[in-house]
Scaffold this active site. Structure first.
Site, PDB file in Angstrom:
ATOM      1  CG  HIS A 205      20.455  56.135  28.583  1.00  0.00           C
ATOM      2  ND1 HIS A 205      20.138  56.889  27.447  1.00  0.00           N
ATOM      3  CD2 HIS A 205      21.024  54.774  28.253  1.00  0.00           C
ATOM      4  CE1 HIS A 205      19.796  55.619  26.649  1.00  0.00           C
ATOM      5  NE2 HIS A 205      20.322  54.561  26.777  1.00  0.00           N
TER       6      HIS A 205
HETATM    7  C1  UD1 Z   1      20.315  49.665  29.377  1.00  0.00           C
HETATM    8  C2  UD1 Z   1      21.004  49.032  28.132  1.00  0.00           C
HETATM    9  C3  UD1 Z   1      21.214  50.161  26.899  1.00  0.00           C
HETATM   10  C4  UD1 Z   1      19.753  51.014  26.704  1.00  0.00           C
HETATM   11  C5  UD1 Z   1      19.243  51.393  28.022  1.00  0.00           C
HETATM   12  C6  UD1 Z   1      17.768  51.819  27.882  1.00  0.00           C
HETATM   13  C7  UD1 Z   1      22.593  47.317  28.288  1.00  0.00           C
HETATM   14  C8  UD1 Z   1      24.028  46.938  28.463  1.00  0.00           C
HETATM   15  N1  UD1 Z   1      22.355  48.620  28.569  1.00  0.00           N
HETATM   16  O1  UD1 Z   1      21.302  50.769  30.007  1.00  0.00           O
HETATM   17  O2  UD1 Z   1      21.784  49.858  25.782  1.00  0.00           O
HETATM   18  O3  UD1 Z   1      20.348  51.990  26.097  1.00  0.00           O
HETATM   19  O4  UD1 Z   1      19.031  50.255  29.044  1.00  0.00           O
HETATM   20  O5  UD1 Z   1      17.380  52.743  28.811  1.00  0.00           O
HETATM   21  O6  UD1 Z   1      21.882  46.377  28.421  1.00  0.00           O
HETATM   22  N2  UD1 Z   1      18.183  51.493  37.531  1.00  0.00           N
HETATM   23  C9  UD1 Z   1      17.151  51.785  38.207  1.00  0.00           C
HETATM   24  N3  UD1 Z   1      15.930  51.371  37.839  1.00  0.00           N
HETATM   25  C10 UD1 Z   1      15.604  50.726  36.648  1.00  0.00           C
HETATM   26  C11 UD1 Z   1      16.474  50.153  35.902  1.00  0.00           C
HETATM   27  C12 UD1 Z   1      17.973  50.694  36.076  1.00  0.00           C
HETATM   28  O7  UD1 Z   1      17.256  52.469  38.988  1.00  0.00           O
HETATM   29  O8  UD1 Z   1      14.367  50.085  36.600  1.00  0.00           O
HETATM   30  C13 UD1 Z   1      19.527  51.803  37.514  1.00  0.00           C
HETATM   31  C14 UD1 Z   1      20.146  50.933  38.368  1.00  0.00           C
HETATM   32  O9  UD1 Z   1      21.123  51.548  39.176  1.00  0.00           O
HETATM   33  C15 UD1 Z   1      21.207  50.326  37.339  1.00  0.00           C
HETATM   34  C16 UD1 Z   1      21.504  51.346  36.327  1.00  0.00           C
HETATM   35  O10 UD1 Z   1      20.256  52.267  36.068  1.00  0.00           O
HETATM   36  O11 UD1 Z   1      22.473  49.824  37.859  1.00  0.00           O
HETATM   37  C17 UD1 Z   1      21.627  50.853  34.834  1.00  0.00           C
HETATM   38  O12 UD1 Z   1      20.784  50.065  34.477  1.00  0.00           O
HETATM   39  P1  UD1 Z   1      21.010  48.952  33.345  1.00  0.00           P
HETATM   40  O13 UD1 Z   1      19.920  48.151  33.025  1.00  0.00           O
HETATM   41  O14 UD1 Z   1      22.194  48.177  33.838  1.00  0.00           O
HETATM   42  O15 UD1 Z   1      21.402  49.756  32.181  1.00  0.00           O
HETATM   43  P2  UD1 Z   1      21.176  51.017  31.669  1.00  0.00           P
HETATM   44  O16 UD1 Z   1      21.960  52.188  31.569  1.00  0.00           O
HETATM   45  O17 UD1 Z   1      19.417  51.259  31.840  1.00  0.00           O
HETATM   46  N1  UDP Z   2      11.657  57.477  26.186  1.00  0.00           N
HETATM   47  C1  UDP Z   2      10.516  57.473  27.052  1.00  0.00           C
HETATM   48  N2  UDP Z   2      10.528  58.539  28.184  1.00  0.00           N
HETATM   49  C2  UDP Z   2      11.690  59.010  28.801  1.00  0.00           C
HETATM   50  C3  UDP Z   2      12.595  58.923  27.589  1.00  0.00           C
HETATM   51  C4  UDP Z   2      12.795  58.230  26.424  1.00  0.00           C
HETATM   52  O1  UDP Z   2       9.529  57.026  26.950  1.00  0.00           O
HETATM   53  O2  UDP Z   2      11.553  59.522  29.606  1.00  0.00           O
HETATM   54  C5  UDP Z   2      11.462  56.793  25.045  1.00  0.00           C
HETATM   55  C6  UDP Z   2      11.949  57.205  23.807  1.00  0.00           C
HETATM   56  O3  UDP Z   2      10.789  57.919  23.125  1.00  0.00           O
HETATM   57  C7  UDP Z   2      12.159  55.951  23.012  1.00  0.00           C
HETATM   58  C8  UDP Z   2      13.042  55.250  23.957  1.00  0.00           C
HETATM   59  O4  UDP Z   2      12.583  55.547  25.228  1.00  0.00           O
HETATM   60  O5  UDP Z   2      11.291  55.406  22.316  1.00  0.00           O
HETATM   61  C9  UDP Z   2      14.497  55.255  24.022  1.00  0.00           C
HETATM   62  O6  UDP Z   2      14.929  54.510  25.183  1.00  0.00           O
HETATM   63  P1  UDP Z   2      16.373  54.849  25.654  1.00  0.00           P
HETATM   64  O7  UDP Z   2      16.961  56.196  25.230  1.00  0.00           O
HETATM   65  O8  UDP Z   2      16.359  54.495  27.051  1.00  0.00           O
HETATM   66  O9  UDP Z   2      17.353  53.455  25.138  1.00  0.00           O
HETATM   67  P2  UDP Z   2      18.030  53.423  23.738  1.00  0.00           P
HETATM   68  O10 UDP Z   2      17.201  53.674  22.350  1.00  0.00           O
HETATM   69  O11 UDP Z   2      19.168  54.359  23.885  1.00  0.00           O
HETATM   70  O12 UDP Z   2      18.477  51.993  23.807  1.00  0.00           O
END
Ligand code: UD1
Ligand code: UDP
Length: 358
Positions: A205
């Site tokens: 992601h």
């Molecule tokens: C965010 C964090 C990242 C973290 C990740 C965990 C920042 C800058 N990034 O990234 O560090 O690793 O969360 O998973 O804060 N969306 C949905 N449904 C949701 C959430 C998001 O559809 O519930 C989609 C939307 O299109 C959105 C995109 O995902 O624009 C990105 O979501 P966003 O929270 O901006 O960043 P992440 O890639 O989730």
């Molecule tokens: N995780 C989860 N379901 C999934 C993928 C990840 O519960 O389908 C959990 C994973 O075990 C870990 C956390 O989400 O505890 C990591 O989150 P993510 O990779 O979204 O964010 P990051 O750690 O990169 O910020």
């Protein structure tokens, strides 16, 4: 401190905050939980509150998605009103997401002390949005809780006063230690449902991997090659799903695409996987604890201890390196690791002890 407010917004935040909320519950403090609404899908948010036995947020700011500036600004505007009304003695923020940085800035400017859980991690890659969030949050926080000694060293190098830093261990591992036995009860059902034998568990992601068409296409091609011979199961993050849909990549792939999983299901799948292929921060740590090989699709990591002590190997975005490391694992020559110091399931108790002393 009597009145402690916690800010969460994203999937990894919930997993980090759950044990701290629970540790403080057994001490005499009033707690307020604020959800920024950065993540909002049921399987990116609600499922974690349920499975991690967290209290429902007292307030959900409902900011949703947007550009970095939009999301950060909305959190700041909406949170400021809440902080002025509730006047907490301290704001606890988690990890490195936009919710973490935005909330820290607002609180500090209102004179409310900020405690940062998972402080001090550095990838030294300023193209990564999370690195900016880490640098800013750590510069302005009053209490910095680090997961490992390298975090202390980074903070001291940046001029943070030693007395603000507390090396407490890894709260994400607290949650894992507590819930692994429950996660295991899901295994036989999952094994049957997905017909699992030897399999790769994949997550992806990071914007640097998924936002550029050429890069994402190259990564998916390399993963597809692996999927020709080994079952690859891929719970897709919504950011990545949007990109893959736009590129129509799913249709031609051997990879098994599924919805994002709940914490317990995902942990069970991690614990039985042959290898994780990922760009997640938290998964690099969880695999190190579980002793499961992890191939990280990044050029750098803010969690170097998972390489020096754990099972993590950086493969960058090089398909050949990925394939080579994958074959070593299949041949039984995977990297062996150990569990880092203080990753013992008690980090949140140590945090609670420090917080109530303030
Ligand atoms: C965010 C964090 C990242 C973290 C990740 C965990 C920042 C800058 N990034 O990234 O560090 O690793 O969360 O998973 O804060 N969306 C949905 N449904 C949701 C959430 C998001 O559809 O519930 C989609 C939307 O299109 C959105 C995109 O995902 O624009 C990105 O979501 P966003 O929270 O901006 O960043 P992440 O890639 O989730
Ligand atoms: N995780 C989860 N379901 C999934 C993928 C990840 O519960 O389908 C959990 C994973 O075990 C870990 C956390 O989400 O505890 C990591 O989150 P993510 O990779 O979204 O964010 P990051 O750690 O990169 O910020």
């Amino acid at each position: 401190m009597k009145n402690i407010m916690h800010i969460v917004g994203t999937r990894p935040n919930f997993i980090k905050a759950a044990p701290v909320l629970s540790a403080l519950n057994s001490r005499c403090v009033c707690q307020i939980l604020i959800h920024t609404g950065q993540h909002y899908d049921i399987n990116m948010s609600d499922v974690f509150f349920e499975q991690l036995n967290m209290p429902q947020p007292d307030i959900n700011l409902g900011v949703g998605s947007g550009s970095h500036a939009e999301q950060t600004a909305e959190i700041m505007i909406r949170l400021e009103k809440v902080l002025l009304e509730k006047e907490p003695d301290c704001l606890v923020v988690y990890g490195d997401v936009n919710s973490t940085m935005a909330a820290s800035i607002v609180a500090v400017k209102l004179g409310i002390p900020v405690a940062h859980v998972e402080a001090g991690l550095r990838s030294r890659d300023r193209t990564m949005p999370e690195e900016i969030n880490r640098l800013i949050t750590d510069q302005i926080a009053d209490l910095l809780f680090t997961p490992s000694k390298d975090g202390d060293d980074n903070l001291i190098h940046e001029g943070v006063a030693r007395e603000k830093i507390h090396c407490v261990g890894n709260v994400m591992i607290d949650t894992l230690v507590k819930l692994l036995p429950y996660a295991e009860t899901y295994w036989s059902h999952l094994q049957e449902k997905f017909n699992l034998h030897e399999y790769v568990l994949l997550t992806l992601h990071r914007p640097s991997n998924v936002d550029e068409v050429i890069i994402l296409t190259r990564i998916m091609k390399a993963l597809d090659t692996i999927a020709q011979s080994t079952h690859v199961i891929f719970p897709i993050h919504p950011r990545t799903k949007n990109q893959l849909d736009a590129l129509n990549i799913k249709a031609s792939s051997q990879i098994e695409f599924i919805e994002p999983l709940g914490y317990l299901e995902f942990l069970a799948l991690q614990n039985h996987a042959k290898v994780l292929i990922t760009d997640s921060g938290g998964i690099q740590e969880e695999t190190t604890y579980l002793g499961i090989p992890c191939l990280t699709l990044r050029e750098n990591t803010e969690r170097p201890i998972t390489i020096t002590e754990g099972t993590n190997v950086l493969v960058g975005r090089d398909p050949q390196k990925l394939q080579k490391e994958f074959e070593l694992i299949l041949a039984g020559r995977e990297k062996k690791g150990k569990i880092p110091e203080l990753w013992d399931g008690k980090a949140s108790e140590r945090i609670a002890d420090v917080l109530i002393r303030q």
